[in-house]
Scaffold this motif. Structure first.
Motif, PDB file in Angstrom:
ATOM      1  N   ALA A  76       3.737 -44.954 -80.431  1.00  0.00           N
ATOM      2  CA  ALA A  76       3.362 -44.878 -79.018  1.00  0.00           C
ATOM      3  C   ALA A  76       4.497 -45.373 -78.133  1.00  0.00           C
ATOM      4  O   ALA A  76       4.773 -44.783 -77.078  1.00  0.00           O
ATOM      5  N   GLU A  77       5.166 -46.429 -78.539  1.00  0.00           N
ATOM      6  CA  GLU A  77       6.295 -46.934 -77.753  1.00  0.00           C
ATOM      7  C   GLU A  77       7.440 -45.935 -77.746  1.00  0.00           C
ATOM      8  O   GLU A  77       8.096 -45.738 -76.713  1.00  0.00           O
ATOM      9  N   ARG A  82      10.509 -41.878 -74.629  1.00  0.00           N
ATOM     10  CA  ARG A  82      10.895 -40.483 -74.378  1.00  0.00           C
ATOM     11  C   ARG A  82      10.416 -40.030 -73.005  1.00  0.00           C
ATOM     12  O   ARG A  82      11.130 -39.329 -72.282  1.00  0.00           O
ATOM     13  N   ALA A  83       9.216 -40.429 -72.634  1.00  0.00           N
ATOM     14  CA  ALA A  83       8.668 -40.047 -71.324  1.00  0.00           C
ATOM     15  C   ALA A  83       9.483 -40.677 -70.197  1.00  0.00           C
ATOM     16  O   ALA A  83       9.739 -40.023 -69.176  1.00  0.00           O
ATOM     17  N   LEU A  85      12.644 -41.400 -70.277  1.00  0.00           N
ATOM     18  CA  LEU A  85      13.884 -40.641 -70.187  1.00  0.00           C
ATOM     19  C   LEU A  85      13.648 -39.291 -69.516  1.00  0.00           C
ATOM     20  O   LEU A  85      14.465 -38.842 -68.703  1.00  0.00           O
ATOM     21  N   ARG A  86      12.557 -38.652 -69.844  1.00  0.00           N
ATOM     22  CA  ARG A  86      12.264 -37.321 -69.327  1.00  0.00           C
ATOM     23  C   ARG A  86      11.886 -37.356 -67.849  1.00  0.00           C
ATOM     24  O   ARG A  86      12.349 -36.559 -67.047  1.00  0.00           O
ATOM     25  N   TYR A  87      11.017 -38.289 -67.490  1.00  0.00           N
ATOM     26  CA  TYR A  87      10.454 -38.299 -66.138  1.00  0.00           C
ATOM     27  C   TYR A  87      10.977 -39.413 -65.248  1.00  0.00           C
ATOM     28  O   TYR A  87      10.647 -39.467 -64.070  1.00  0.00           O
ATOM     29  N   GLY A  88      11.733 -40.347 -65.805  1.00  0.00           N
ATOM     30  CA  GLY A  88      12.220 -41.482 -65.017  1.00  0.00           C
ATOM     31  C   GLY A  88      11.196 -42.585 -64.957  1.00  0.00           C
ATOM     32  O   GLY A  88      10.051 -42.422 -65.325  1.00  0.00           O
ATOM     33  N   ALA A  89      11.622 -43.722 -64.488  1.00  0.00           N
ATOM     34  CA  ALA A  89      10.726 -44.881 -64.475  1.00  0.00           C
ATOM     35  C   ALA A  89       9.787 -44.911 -63.325  1.00  0.00           C
ATOM     36  O   ALA A  89       9.778 -44.366 -62.356  1.00  0.00           O
TER      37      ALA A  89
END
Length: 89
Positions: A76-77, A82-83, A85-89
């Protein structure tokens, strides 16, 4: 592959029946092209979910691997990273 269908093999503890059902439901929704069937198609839709869940459980029970079981929290972490990196913080 549907983004909402998660790998279920080789986890400790093993995938639950709820997880298997959720994956089957997502698969049927994708194939049917709808999230909620019409009243005329509801029985066929529900039957497909039950059958796919049943077959998925058999598949998971029969698969053999020499890899160590995966930890759900670690996986899960990794997905969250990955999310980010993909969508930004």
């Amino acid at each position: 592959m549907c983004r909402n269908i998660r790998p279920l093999n080789n986890f400790e503890p093993p995938a639950t029946d709820d997880e298997v059902h959720a994956a089957a439901l997502q698969f049927v929704r994708k194939v049917a092209g709808t999230t909620k069937p019409s009243a005329a198609n509801e029985a066929a839709f529900d039957q497909a979910v039950r059958e796919i869940a049943h077959l998925t459980r058999h598949l998971l029970d029969d698969l053999v691997t020499t890899a160590p079981p995966k930890n759900r929290e670690v996986e899960a972490e990794k997905a969250r990273a990955r999310a980010r990196l993909r969508y930004g913080a």
